[in-house]
Design a protein around this motif. Structure first.
Motif, PDB file in Angstrom:
ATOM      1  N   ALA A  69      39.494   7.729  60.579  1.00  0.00           N
ATOM      2  CA  ALA A  69      39.005   8.975  61.184  1.00  0.00           C
ATOM      3  C   ALA A  69      39.859  10.122  60.661  1.00  0.00           C
ATOM      4  CB  ALA A  69      39.066   8.887  62.709  1.00  0.00           C
ATOM      5  N   ARG A  70      39.474  10.652  59.523  1.00  0.00           N
ATOM      6  CA  ARG A  70      40.222  11.704  58.851  1.00  0.00           C
ATOM      7  C   ARG A  70      39.267  12.527  58.002  1.00  0.00           C
ATOM      8  NH1 ARG A  70      41.788  10.788  53.635  1.00  0.00           N
ATOM      9  NH2 ARG A  70      43.761  11.881  53.994  1.00  0.00           N
ATOM     10  N   THR A  71      39.791  13.497  57.290  1.00  0.00           N
ATOM     11  CA  THR A  71      38.933  14.391  56.533  1.00  0.00           C
ATOM     12  C   THR A  71      38.084  13.644  55.518  1.00  0.00           C
ATOM     13  OG1 THR A  71      38.859  16.426  55.229  1.00  0.00           O
ATOM     14  CG2 THR A  71      40.661  14.897  54.744  1.00  0.00           C
ATOM     15  N   ARG A  72      36.856  14.091  55.377  1.00  0.00           N
ATOM     16  CA  ARG A  72      35.943  13.615  54.335  1.00  0.00           C
ATOM     17  C   ARG A  72      35.805  14.649  53.218  1.00  0.00           C
ATOM     18  NH1 ARG A  72      36.328  10.054  58.276  1.00  0.00           N
ATOM     19  NH2 ARG A  72      34.459   8.910  58.912  1.00  0.00           N
ATOM     20  N   GLY A  73      36.649  15.696  53.264  1.00  0.00           N
ATOM     21  CA  GLY A  73      36.536  16.766  52.292  1.00  0.00           C
ATOM     22  C   GLY A  73      35.370  17.693  52.549  1.00  0.00           C
ATOM     23  N   ARG A  74      34.907  17.767  53.816  1.00  0.00           N
ATOM     24  CA  ARG A  74      33.769  18.609  54.180  1.00  0.00           C
ATOM     25  C   ARG A  74      34.142  19.598  55.274  1.00  0.00           C
ATOM     26  NH1 ARG A  74      28.579  16.505  52.733  1.00  0.00           N
ATOM     27  NH2 ARG A  74      28.721  14.562  51.552  1.00  0.00           N
ATOM     28  N   ASP A  75      35.398  20.008  55.335  1.00  0.00           N
ATOM     29  CA  ASP A  75      35.855  20.922  56.369  1.00  0.00           C
ATOM     30  C   ASP A  75      35.518  22.366  55.989  1.00  0.00           C
ATOM     31  OD1 ASP A  75      36.922  18.617  57.527  1.00  0.00           O
ATOM     32  OD2 ASP A  75      38.883  18.931  56.600  1.00  0.00           O
ATOM     33  N   ALA A  76      35.696  23.264  56.956  1.00  0.00           N
ATOM     34  CA  ALA A  76      35.375  24.682  56.743  1.00  0.00           C
ATOM     35  C   ALA A  76      36.368  25.549  57.494  1.00  0.00           C
ATOM     36  CB  ALA A  76      33.950  24.977  57.209  1.00  0.00           C
ATOM     37  N   VAL A  77      36.401  26.829  57.126  1.00  0.00           N
ATOM     38  CA  VAL A  77      37.206  27.803  57.852  1.00  0.00           C
ATOM     39  C   VAL A  77      36.430  29.114  57.910  1.00  0.00           C
ATOM     40  CG1 VAL A  77      38.468  28.472  55.749  1.00  0.00           C
ATOM     41  CG2 VAL A  77      39.449  28.976  58.001  1.00  0.00           C
ATOM     42  N   TRP A  78      36.481  29.764  59.093  1.00  0.00           N
ATOM     43  CA  TRP A  78      35.891  31.081  59.252  1.00  0.00           C
ATOM     44  C   TRP A  78      36.886  32.135  58.748  1.00  0.00           C
ATOM     45  CZ3 TRP A  78      34.597  27.486  63.174  1.00  0.00           C
ATOM     46  CH2 TRP A  78      33.229  27.355  63.470  1.00  0.00           C
ATOM     47  N   LEU A  79      36.426  33.036  57.884  1.00  0.00           N
ATOM     48  CA  LEU A  79      37.249  34.120  57.353  1.00  0.00           C
ATOM     49  C   LEU A  79      36.739  35.459  57.874  1.00  0.00           C
ATOM     50  CD1 LEU A  79      37.689  33.152  53.573  1.00  0.00           C
ATOM     51  CD2 LEU A  79      39.122  32.513  55.530  1.00  0.00           C
ATOM     52  N   GLY A  80      37.663  36.348  58.214  1.00  0.00           N
ATOM     53  CA  GLY A  80      37.305  37.622  58.799  1.00  0.00           C
ATOM     54  C   GLY A  80      36.734  38.626  57.809  1.00  0.00           C
ATOM     55  N   HIS A  81      36.348  39.779  58.337  1.00  0.00           N
ATOM     56  CA  HIS A  81      35.617  40.795  57.577  1.00  0.00           C
ATOM     57  C   HIS A  81      36.469  41.463  56.496  1.00  0.00           C
ATOM     58  CE1 HIS A  81      31.989  43.207  57.223  1.00  0.00           C
ATOM     59  NE2 HIS A  81      32.751  44.270  57.054  1.00  0.00           N
ATOM     60  N   ALA A  82      37.782  41.371  56.624  1.00  0.00           N
ATOM     61  CA  ALA A  82      38.665  42.045  55.669  1.00  0.00           C
ATOM     62  C   ALA A  82      38.458  41.568  54.238  1.00  0.00           C
ATOM     63  CB  ALA A  82      40.131  41.836  56.071  1.00  0.00           C
ATOM     64  N   TRP A  83      37.878  40.399  54.059  1.00  0.00           N
ATOM     65  CA  TRP A  83      37.676  39.864  52.706  1.00  0.00           C
ATOM     66  C   TRP A  83      36.573  40.590  51.948  1.00  0.00           C
ATOM     67  CZ3 TRP A  83      41.156  36.729  50.561  1.00  0.00           C
ATOM     68  CH2 TRP A  83      42.018  36.033  51.410  1.00  0.00           C
ATOM     69  N   VAL A  84      35.691  41.295  52.651  1.00  0.00           N
ATOM     70  CA  VAL A  84      34.572  41.948  51.956  1.00  0.00           C
ATOM     71  C   VAL A  84      34.529  43.463  52.160  1.00  0.00           C
ATOM     72  CG1 VAL A  84      33.132  39.875  52.016  1.00  0.00           C
ATOM     73  CG2 VAL A  84      32.960  41.548  53.883  1.00  0.00           C
ATOM     74  N   ASP A  85      35.478  44.028  52.906  1.00  0.00           N
ATOM     75  CA  ASP A  85      35.409  45.468  53.168  1.00  0.00           C
ATOM     76  C   ASP A  85      36.449  46.271  52.401  1.00  0.00           C
ATOM     77  OD1 ASP A  85      37.806  45.086  54.496  1.00  0.00           O
ATOM     78  OD2 ASP A  85      37.041  45.600  56.488  1.00  0.00           O
ATOM     79  N   GLY A  86      37.231  45.613  51.530  1.00  0.00           N
ATOM     80  CA  GLY A  86      38.181  46.341  50.699  1.00  0.00           C
ATOM     81  C   GLY A  86      39.627  46.186  51.081  1.00  0.00           C
ATOM     82  N   ARG A  87      39.919  45.503  52.189  1.00  0.00           N
ATOM     83  CA  ARG A  87      41.312  45.357  52.612  1.00  0.00           C
ATOM     84  C   ARG A  87      42.057  44.253  51.864  1.00  0.00           C
ATOM     85  NH1 ARG A  87      40.659  44.768  58.936  1.00  0.00           N
ATOM     86  NH2 ARG A  87      38.492  44.293  58.362  1.00  0.00           N
ATOM     87  N   LYS A  88      41.344  43.290  51.303  1.00  0.00           N
ATOM     88  CA  LYS A  88      41.986  42.180  50.612  1.00  0.00           C
ATOM     89  C   LYS A  88      42.062  42.448  49.114  1.00  0.00           C
ATOM     90  CE  LYS A  88      42.554  39.397  54.204  1.00  0.00           C
ATOM     91  NZ  LYS A  88      43.887  38.935  54.662  1.00  0.00           N
ATOM     92  N   THR A  89      43.066  41.815  48.475  1.00  0.00           N
ATOM     93  CA  THR A  89      43.317  42.022  47.059  1.00  0.00           C
ATOM     94  C   THR A  89      43.387  40.684  46.331  1.00  0.00           C
ATOM     95  OG1 THR A  89      45.727  41.901  47.291  1.00  0.00           O
ATOM     96  CG2 THR A  89      44.676  44.058  47.663  1.00  0.00           C
ATOM     97  N   GLU A  90      43.616  40.759  45.020  1.00  0.00           N
ATOM     98  CA  GLU A  90      43.798  39.545  44.215  1.00  0.00           C
ATOM     99  C   GLU A  90      44.956  38.708  44.759  1.00  0.00           C
ATOM    100  OE1 GLU A  90      42.221  38.417  41.472  1.00  0.00           O
ATOM    101  OE2 GLU A  90      40.957  40.098  40.843  1.00  0.00           O
ATOM    102  N   ALA A  91      46.000  39.362  45.213  1.00  0.00           N
ATOM    103  CA  ALA A  91      47.151  38.639  45.757  1.00  0.00           C
ATOM    104  C   ALA A  91      46.760  37.836  46.995  1.00  0.00           C
ATOM    105  CB  ALA A  91      48.271  39.614  46.091  1.00  0.00           C
ATOM    106  N   ASP A  92      45.864  38.381  47.804  1.00  0.00           N
ATOM    107  CA  ASP A  92      45.410  37.660  48.987  1.00  0.00           C
ATOM    108  C   ASP A  92      44.595  36.426  48.596  1.00  0.00           C
ATOM    109  OD1 ASP A  92      46.385  39.424  51.129  1.00  0.00           O
ATOM    110  OD2 ASP A  92      44.986  40.872  50.273  1.00  0.00           O
ATOM    111  N   VAL A  93      43.793  36.555  47.551  1.00  0.00           N
ATOM    112  CA  VAL A  93      43.021  35.403  47.072  1.00  0.00           C
ATOM    113  C   VAL A  93      43.963  34.324  46.553  1.00  0.00           C
ATOM    114  CG1 VAL A  93      41.327  34.607  45.391  1.00  0.00           C
ATOM    115  CG2 VAL A  93      40.976  36.782  46.574  1.00  0.00           C
TER     116      VAL A  93
END
Length: 364
Positions: A69-93
């Motif tokens: 009972a462990r990961t099957r490599g199908r997990d997910a994470v919710w990411l906030g709006h900052a990734w698409v509104d201009g607050r994030k940079t290459e360094a954040d990626v």
């Protein structure tokens, strides 16, 4: 149980007051407190029977999880709006790439909305969406990016009306818009959907051919399933709020999508063993209610809060992961289309990530 006894005592005092005082006190109560009263009064569960419910939930947390009972490599994470509104940079990626390395994360739900109440999606709310998809596809070629779209929903909120066909058409156009920005799928989180909503199911039927034609994924965030049969109906009647879905409606939703993530947090469970047992129970119920070829993900609380609906010392990643593993082991240990979903990146801590890795990824 101490908090429940407090509610009962306060209710008793109110019943001894004039009707108007009772009504005013009722209006001041949060819907969580009303939901507890549903358990005791509307569902006609006496205190002793309610205690047996908690005992049953606690028993779901007993035993040892299976090593498989462990990961099957199908997990997910919710990411906030900052990734698409201009607050994030290459360094954040680059930092995100390091954080996801060696985990089971395959899907990123990236907040690309919110939708307008008429179902449309103004391009101005995600000005850097194309930059994000291009950059992350280069940095994480094995990871799928899903545009996370959502809004509050009628009748509980004066917002999105999914029973309205033109509104559903505009939401469908918004899904196309997200795919045009380079996303690999569409993730809907619309709350609160009441079980029985024909408009919600009709929307999924409308959008599924759109995503399928692009080779993209359609996924949804889903409420918890009734821990006690009929609880969702009683809750709506008494509080006006629908927190749970019945199993039949959950299945109707799940069979219309490629992936469903259960929001298994904000449960009001007061201790870690009760919360972990509740997650185990939810995992078992969801496994029974989701078609085998649909990805089922169980949500983990990657955030801290301390209030009536979410006790921070109880709703821990450690307890949730152990509950997921126990439920999976008891119900369908060999299921391949299964994972966990982490909510949410901007509120997460190093301890949350360490608990996820320790309890779900690096299991030996």
């Amino acid at each position: 149980m101490t908090r429940f006894r407090t509610v009962v005592r306060q209710t008793g005092k109110a019943l001894g007051a004039p009707f108007r005082a009772l009504r005013e006190r009722w209006r001041r109560w949060s819907w969580w407190r009303r939901s507890l009263l549903v358990l005791a009064l509307v569902v006609a569960v006496p205190v002793t029977a309610l205690g047996s419910v908690f005992v049953s939930i606690r028993l779901h947390y007993t035993g040892e999880p299976a090593a498989e009972a462990r990961t099957r490599g199908r997990d997910a994470v919710w990411l906030g709006h900052a990734w698409v509104d201009g607050r994030k940079t290459e360094a954040d990626v680059e930092a995100l790439t390091r954080q996801l390395s060696g985990t089971g994360i395959r899907d990123l739900y990236v907040h690309t909305g919110p939708l307008e109440h008429d179902g449309s999606l103004p391009p101005a709310v995600h000005p850097r969406a194309r930059w994000f998809t291009d950059t992350v596809h280069r940095a994480l070629p094995g990871v799928r990016l899903q545009g996370w779209l959502g809004d509050e929903v009628k009748p509980e909120k004066d917002a999105l009306d999914l029973e309205d066909a033109p509104t559903r058409d505009r939401v469908t156009a918004s899904a196309r818009q997200v795919l045009d920005q380079g996303f690999d799928g569409v993730h809907f989180d619309m709350e609160p959907i009441r079980p029985g909503s024909a408009g919600w199911l009709a929307l999924l039927d409308r959008v599924r051919p759109v995503t399928a034609a692009r080779g993209a994924v359609l996924s949804v965030a889903a409420p918890q399933i009734d821990p006690v049969p009929g609880l969702h109906t009683a809750g709506i009647l008494l509080t006006g709020h629908g927190k749970w879905w019945d199993r039949a409606y959950f299945t109707e939703t799940a069979r219309r999508v490629d992936q469903v993530a259960v929001m298994t947090y904000d449960t009001s469970m007061p201790t870690e063993p009760l919360y972990g047992g509740y997650v185990a129970q939810q995992t078992e119920l969801a496994l029974r209610s989701t078609p085998a070829d649909v990805d089922l993900l169980i949500g983990l609380p990657f955030y801290w809060d301390d209030k009536w609906g979410h006790w921070g010392d109880a709703e821990t990643v450690d307890a949730a992961v152990r509950g997921v593993r126990l439920g999976l082991g008891r119900e369908d240990l060999r299921r391949a289309h299964f994972g966990v979903a982490l909510y949410v990146d901007f509120a997460s801590t190093p301890e949350n990530w360490a608990a996820y890795r320790r309890g779900w990824v690096d299991v030996r």
